[in-house]
Design a protein around this motif. Structure first.
Motif, PDB file in Angstrom:
ATOM      1  N   SER A 476       0.219   8.033 -11.827  1.00 57.91           N
ATOM      2  CA  SER A 476       0.021   9.119 -10.867  1.00 57.91           C
ATOM      3  C   SER A 476       0.426   8.621  -9.489  1.00 57.91           C
ATOM      4  CB  SER A 476      -1.450   9.542 -10.856  1.00 57.91           C
ATOM      5  OG  SER A 476      -2.251   8.490 -10.312  1.00 57.91           O
ATOM      6  N   HIS A 477       0.586   9.562  -8.527  1.00 58.11           N
ATOM      7  CA  HIS A 477       1.000   9.179  -7.176  1.00 58.11           C
ATOM      8  C   HIS A 477       0.020   8.213  -6.531  1.00 58.11           C
ATOM      9  CE1 HIS A 477       4.633  11.440  -6.535  1.00 58.11           C
ATOM     10  NE2 HIS A 477       4.085  12.501  -7.121  1.00 58.11           N
ATOM     11  N   LEU A 478      -1.258   8.316  -6.849  1.00 56.99           N
ATOM     12  CA  LEU A 478      -2.242   7.411  -6.279  1.00 56.99           C
ATOM     13  C   LEU A 478      -1.956   5.979  -6.707  1.00 56.99           C
ATOM     14  CD1 LEU A 478      -4.849   6.841  -4.716  1.00 56.99           C
ATOM     15  CD2 LEU A 478      -6.129   7.307  -6.821  1.00 56.99           C
ATOM     16  N   TYR A 479      -1.722   5.812  -7.993  1.00 59.90           N
ATOM     17  CA  TYR A 479      -1.422   4.478  -8.502  1.00 59.90           C
ATOM     18  C   TYR A 479      -0.071   3.977  -7.995  1.00 59.90           C
ATOM     19  CZ  TYR A 479      -5.361   4.923 -11.748  1.00 59.90           C
ATOM     20  OH  TYR A 479      -6.599   5.051 -12.290  1.00 59.90           O
ATOM     21  N   VAL A 480       0.881   4.886  -7.861  1.00 65.84           N
ATOM     22  CA  VAL A 480       2.196   4.491  -7.340  1.00 65.84           C
ATOM     23  C   VAL A 480       2.041   3.851  -5.970  1.00 65.84           C
ATOM     24  CG1 VAL A 480       4.412   5.351  -6.493  1.00 65.84           C
ATOM     25  CG2 VAL A 480       3.504   6.183  -8.668  1.00 65.84           C
ATOM     26  N   PHE A 481       1.235   4.469  -5.141  1.00 62.68           N
ATOM     27  CA  PHE A 481       1.001   3.921  -3.806  1.00 62.68           C
ATOM     28  C   PHE A 481       0.360   2.540  -3.909  1.00 62.68           C
ATOM     29  CE2 PHE A 481      -1.953   3.207  -0.275  1.00 62.68           C
ATOM     30  CZ  PHE A 481      -1.070   3.211   0.795  1.00 62.68           C
ATOM     31  N   ASN A 482      -0.675   2.431  -4.766  1.00 57.03           N
ATOM     32  CA  ASN A 482      -1.382   1.155  -4.898  1.00 57.03           C
ATOM     33  C   ASN A 482      -0.484   0.049  -5.445  1.00 57.03           C
ATOM     34  OD1 ASN A 482      -3.836   2.115  -3.906  1.00 57.03           O
ATOM     35  ND2 ASN A 482      -4.464   2.912  -5.911  1.00 57.03           N
ATOM     36  N   ILE A 483       0.293   0.362  -6.494  1.00 52.20           N
ATOM     37  CA  ILE A 483       1.213  -0.638  -7.055  1.00 52.20           C
ATOM     38  C   ILE A 483       2.239  -1.056  -6.012  1.00 52.20           C
ATOM     39  CG2 ILE A 483       3.016  -1.045  -8.785  1.00 52.20           C
ATOM     40  CD1 ILE A 483       0.260  -1.137  -9.951  1.00 52.20           C
ATOM     41  N   GLY A 484       2.722  -0.067  -5.250  1.00 47.74           N
ATOM     42  CA  GLY A 484       3.678  -0.381  -4.188  1.00 47.74           C
ATOM     43  C   GLY A 484       3.087  -1.328  -3.162  1.00 47.74           C
ATOM     44  N   GLN A 485       1.838  -1.089  -2.794  1.00 50.38           N
ATOM     45  CA  GLN A 485       1.185  -1.954  -1.815  1.00 50.38           C
ATOM     46  C   GLN A 485       0.980  -3.363  -2.371  1.00 50.38           C
ATOM     47  OE1 GLN A 485       0.495  -1.252   1.499  1.00 50.38           O
ATOM     48  NE2 GLN A 485       1.804   0.491   0.926  1.00 50.38           N
ATOM     49  N   ILE A 492       6.787  -9.175  -2.028  1.00 51.52           N
ATOM     50  CA  ILE A 492       7.814  -9.054  -0.995  1.00 51.52           C
ATOM     51  C   ILE A 492       7.455  -9.858   0.247  1.00 51.52           C
ATOM     52  CG2 ILE A 492       8.956  -7.420   0.558  1.00 51.52           C
ATOM     53  CD1 ILE A 492       8.851  -5.363  -1.661  1.00 51.52           C
ATOM     54  N   ASN A 493       6.173  -9.825   0.637  1.00 53.92           N
ATOM     55  CA  ASN A 493       5.764 -10.533   1.862  1.00 53.92           C
ATOM     56  C   ASN A 493       5.253 -11.950   1.597  1.00 53.92           C
ATOM     57  OD1 ASN A 493       6.395  -8.249   3.323  1.00 53.92           O
ATOM     58  ND2 ASN A 493       4.326  -7.404   3.216  1.00 53.92           N
ATOM     59  N   ASP A 494       5.319 -12.402   0.358  1.00 55.06           N
ATOM     60  CA  ASP A 494       4.840 -13.745   0.009  1.00 55.06           C
ATOM     61  C   ASP A 494       6.046 -14.662  -0.199  1.00 55.06           C
ATOM     62  OD1 ASP A 494       3.686 -16.034  -1.104  1.00 55.06           O
ATOM     63  OD2 ASP A 494       2.055 -14.855  -1.980  1.00 55.06           O
ATOM     64  N   LYS A 495       6.068 -15.777   0.497  1.00 50.00           N
ATOM     65  CA  LYS A 495       7.220 -16.674   0.459  1.00 50.00           C
ATOM     66  C   LYS A 495       7.181 -17.660  -0.707  1.00 50.00           C
ATOM     67  CE  LYS A 495       8.036 -16.450   5.446  1.00 50.00           C
ATOM     68  NZ  LYS A 495       8.179 -17.235   6.701  1.00 50.00           N
ATOM     69  N   MET A 496       6.213 -17.531  -1.612  1.00 48.12           N
ATOM     70  CA  MET A 496       6.104 -18.501  -2.700  1.00 48.12           C
ATOM     71  C   MET A 496       7.164 -18.284  -3.792  1.00 48.12           C
ATOM     72  SD  MET A 496       2.778 -17.242  -4.930  1.00 48.12           S
ATOM     73  CE  MET A 496       2.984 -18.574  -6.087  1.00 48.12           C
ATOM     74  N   TYR A 497       7.857 -17.126  -3.749  1.00 49.01           N
ATOM     75  CA  TYR A 497       8.858 -16.844  -4.771  1.00 49.01           C
ATOM     76  C   TYR A 497      10.262 -17.015  -4.208  1.00 49.01           C
ATOM     77  CZ  TYR A 497       4.729 -14.816  -6.868  1.00 49.01           C
ATOM     78  OH  TYR A 497       3.466 -14.637  -7.357  1.00 49.01           O
ATOM     79  N   ALA A 498      11.171 -17.561  -5.048  1.00 45.50           N
ATOM     80  CA  ALA A 498      12.553 -17.771  -4.601  1.00 45.50           C
ATOM     81  C   ALA A 498      13.260 -16.441  -4.371  1.00 45.50           C
ATOM     82  CB  ALA A 498      13.312 -18.594  -5.648  1.00 45.50           C
ATOM     83  N   THR A 514      10.485  -0.625   0.889  1.00 44.45           N
ATOM     84  CA  THR A 514      11.429  -1.082   1.920  1.00 44.45           C
ATOM     85  C   THR A 514      10.722  -1.202   3.270  1.00 44.45           C
ATOM     86  OG1 THR A 514      12.081   1.233   2.189  1.00 44.45           O
ATOM     87  CG2 THR A 514      13.512  -0.166   0.848  1.00 44.45           C
ATOM     88  N   HIS A 515      11.125  -2.223   4.026  1.00 37.54           N
ATOM     89  CA  HIS A 515      10.560  -2.417   5.357  1.00 37.54           C
ATOM     90  C   HIS A 515      11.048  -1.310   6.282  1.00 37.54           C
ATOM     91  CE1 HIS A 515       8.669  -6.187   4.514  1.00 37.54           C
ATOM     92  NE2 HIS A 515       9.799  -6.784   4.168  1.00 37.54           N
ATOM     93  N   THR A 516      10.157  -0.790   7.073  1.00 34.23           N
ATOM     94  CA  THR A 516      10.547   0.247   8.032  1.00 34.23           C
ATOM     95  C   THR A 516      11.298  -0.337   9.202  1.00 34.23           C
ATOM     96  OG1 THR A 516       8.371   0.017   9.080  1.00 34.23           O
ATOM     97  CG2 THR A 516       8.628   1.748   7.400  1.00 34.23           C
ATOM     98  N   SER A 517      11.041  -1.591   9.526  1.00 32.39           N
ATOM     99  CA  SER A 517      11.747  -2.262  10.618  1.00 32.39           C
ATOM    100  C   SER A 517      13.138  -2.663  10.138  1.00 32.39           C
ATOM    101  CB  SER A 517      10.978  -3.509  11.068  1.00 32.39           C
ATOM    102  OG  SER A 517      11.778  -4.289  11.927  1.00 32.39           O
TER     103      SER A 517
END
Length: 653
Positions: A476-485, A492-498, A514-517
């Motif tokens: 559902s859209h609720l879960y989509v938002f949560n999975i995305g976060q 995406i914001n964690d540098k532990m992965y190559a 996607t980053h808004t900046s």
């Protein structure tokens, strides 16, 4: 990789989730040791990568030199399998670059340059093949019966007749017996006196005639007859000698033919000269003559005949044993090629020797570094056993469920290294009671922990590449938002992965990730679009500004003639439905009542646009009615007839 295979492997076939081992923060000393040893391991791994790079460069250099040398040697194939192809059989089973190159570099180099040429081998090969391959008859030696005549002592004998009597003494004194003998033919025995044949005076009497004839006695006559007999025999024997013309013989070399011609002409000249000497001796028996000894010329000719007969016998033997002959030609051909291409082969051999020596050093270094890596991994595994646990993963998964808003089930330990799904009401079969969306959520939380931890307690962390394939298709859209976060925060914001790859069909989900900046996006993210049509799939870079909404995407699809017919038809219906029902608030079916669309050629278009279910568009494949141009024209007429031609033109660009 998070995809359907991951779900099948970890969830749909098992109730028990495999434990994920993560580092405990309780043993600070072990953690410090792990950190230090990890840095050592990184040094070894870096050295291992550099050594591997050197090995690759060395291998590439070897391949480059081999390609260069084998390309040069390949000239042999192109040269002798084209043109007259007389020697093409020498390359049987060697008409591939690799085979030819390995064969020739394995041949030994002869100490001296071969004494034969390619033309010699071609001539030899031609002599045993085709219509010209015939046996030759031996040439008989020259039988010189005239040699005994040339050696007779008569040629040096002074033949003057009897030396008794006053006339004989006078003739001997004047040394003109030959002259006198010639004059006798002009004197008659019956006349007395008669005119002298020399002075024309009546001075010749019978007594003088008798005295003169006594000088030329029987011995004289026998010698003269012998001379005449020798002349007849010599001329007969020499005129009957057979000197074959060997210049046209395919086996006779130019040198042999030249020697033959010289010897033959010398013999003929000597014979002609001897015949002249014999004639002169008969005319002047008292004169000594020297005949040319033709024995040496005869010996030269017979030696040349012997040489040619050896060639004939050799040729006939080769013709009778073709396979042996071809093998011999092939062997000598390659000996010649090995000599001719020695510069290329020797240079390659020296370079490969040097490169292989370098490769040996690299291999030894790789072994040493590999031992260091193994030892470091062993130390790390031992240290991790002191600190790893699965409890932290259980806590993280349960915390994630609560954060998303799911409190109907949780994860609990199961055995030493497993855990399972638990519901308060159903402990035994809790996993199978989950909805598809709930299974997706729990599987993704488990995937996150798996990426952070290790599958076994002794495993050593390595750089990771994470691939997440459309995790929100059944949410559902609720879960989509949560999975995305969650993806944004922990991947995406964690540098532990190559690297992290995320694939999705959803524009909403895409915008969540996607980053808004624009600056941050340019620095950390790359955007790609995946196209798929009858021509195959393609992945191309994409700018953020190029991203379309669903309505725009429909227009892109119908403009691509390579898209599947059912997809094009469905997208056209969606365009009409979206624009007229939702934007213009017009009834969908009324749009198709325009007269311009009543023609027979739009029957299929009308039928598929007017279907109540989009899924029936697949029938286009079954009845082969789809015509891309007709469908495009029908769509254009809909917008033009309803007064929206400009919109159609704008969206068609």
């Amino acid at each position: 990789m998070y995809n359907q295979s991951f779900l099948n492997d970890y969830f749909y076939e098992e109730d028990n989730l495999r434990g994920i081992f993560t580092l405990s923060k309780e043993n600070k000393v072990a953690l410090q040791q792990i950190e230090a040893e990890t840095k050592e391991l990184e040094k070894y791994l870096t050295a291992q990568q550099e050594n591997s790079k050197r090995a690759s460069e060395n291998t590439a250099k070897l391949d480059q030199e081999k390609t260069k040398a084998s390309g040069k040697v390949w000239e042999i194939k192109t040269k002798f399998t084209g043109g007259d192809r007389v020697l093409e059989f020498c390359l049987e089973s060697l008409k591939r670059t690799e085979l030819l190159f390995h064969y020739i570099i394995g041949l030994p180099l002869s100490e001296d340059a071969p004494s034969y040429t390619i033309d010699d081998l071609k001539s030899e090969a031609s002599s045993i093949e085709g219509e010209g391959a015939a046996t030759y008859t031996r040439i008989p030696t020259l039988s010189a019966g005239w040699l005994t005549i040339e050696a007779d002592s008569i040629w040096s004998k002074i033949i003057v007749g009897s030396q008794e009597g006053s006339v004989a003494e006078f003739i001997a004194k004047t040394r003109n017996s030959d002259w006198v003998k010639q004059g006798l033919q002009y004197i008659s025995d019956d006349k007395d006196p008669q005119a002298c044949p020399f002075c024309q005076k009546e001075t010749i009497t019978k007594n003088i005639i008798y005295s003169i004839r006594q000088v030329f006695d029987e011995d004289y006559e026998q010698d003269v007859k012998k001379l005449e007999s020798f002349k007849i025999r010599y001329e007969a024997l020499t005129s009957g000698m057979t000197l074959q013309d060997i210049s046209n013989s395919p086996l006779a070399s130019k040198k042999l033919v030249e020697a033959w011609n010289i010897a033959s002409e010398a013999l003929k000249a000597s014979v002609r000269e001897n015949i002249l000497h014999i004639g002169n001796k008969i005319k002047s028996p008292s004169t000594q003559v020297v005949l040319t000894d033709t024995q040496s010329a005869v010996d030269v000719i017979n030696d040349l005949i012997a040489d040619l007969n050896v060639l004939i016998e050799t040729h006939n033997d080769k013709l009778a044993n073709k396979k042996k002959t071809r093998d011999d030609i092939r062997s000598r051909f390659w000996a010649l090629m090995r000599w001719d291409y020695d510069q290329t082969i020797s240079a390659y051999s020296q370079l490969t020797l040097d490169l292989k020596g370098e490769a040996s050093k690299i291999s030894q270094e790789a072994t040493r570094i590999g031992a260091d890596v193994t030892a470091s991994n062993g130390k790390l595994a031992a240290l991790r056993k002191q600190t790893v646990n699965i409890e932290e993963s259980i806590e993280n998964i349960n915390a994630g469920l609560v954060e998303i808003g799911i409190d109907g089930f949780s994860v609990v330990p199961y055995g030493e290294n497993f855990y399972r799904i638990s519901r308060a009401a159903d402990q035994a079969n809790a996993f199978h009671s989950l909805s598809e969306g709930e299974k997706t959520v729990i599987s993704f939380l488990y995937f996150m922990e798996l990426c952070k931890g290790q599958k076994t307690a002794a495993a050593v962390p390595q750089p990771k590449v994470v691939v997440i394939d459309d995790p929100i298709s059944s949410l559902s859209h609720l879960y989509v938002f949560n999975i995305g976060q969650l993806i944004k925060k922990y991947f995406i914001n964690d540098k532990m992965y190559a690297q992290v790859f995320v694939l999705t069909h959803s524009l909403y989900f895409f915008y969540e990730l996607t980053h808004t900046s624009s600056e941050k996006r340019a620095e950390t993210q790359h955007l790609f679009r995946v196209f798929k049509n009858t021509n195959g799939s393609a992945v191309i870079p994409m700018k953020y500004e190029e991203i379309q909404n669903d309505y725009q995407s429909y227009w892109s699809i119908i403009k691509d003639q390579a898209s599947p017919p059912a997809l094009i038809a469905n997208c056209m219906r969606n365009i009409v439905e979206y624009f007229f029902n939702f934007v213009q608030k017009k009834d969908f079916n009324n749009v198709f009542q325009k007269p311009a669309l009543s023609g027979d050629k739009f029957t299929a278009f009308y039928r598929y646009m007017n279907r109540e279910s989009h899924s029936l568009g697949q029938n286009i494949f079954d009845i082969k009615e789809f015509d891309h141009n007709v469908f495009k024209e029908g769509l254009r007429l809909i917008f033009e007839e309803c007064g929206y031609a400009e919109h159609y033109q704008a969206m068609s660009k």
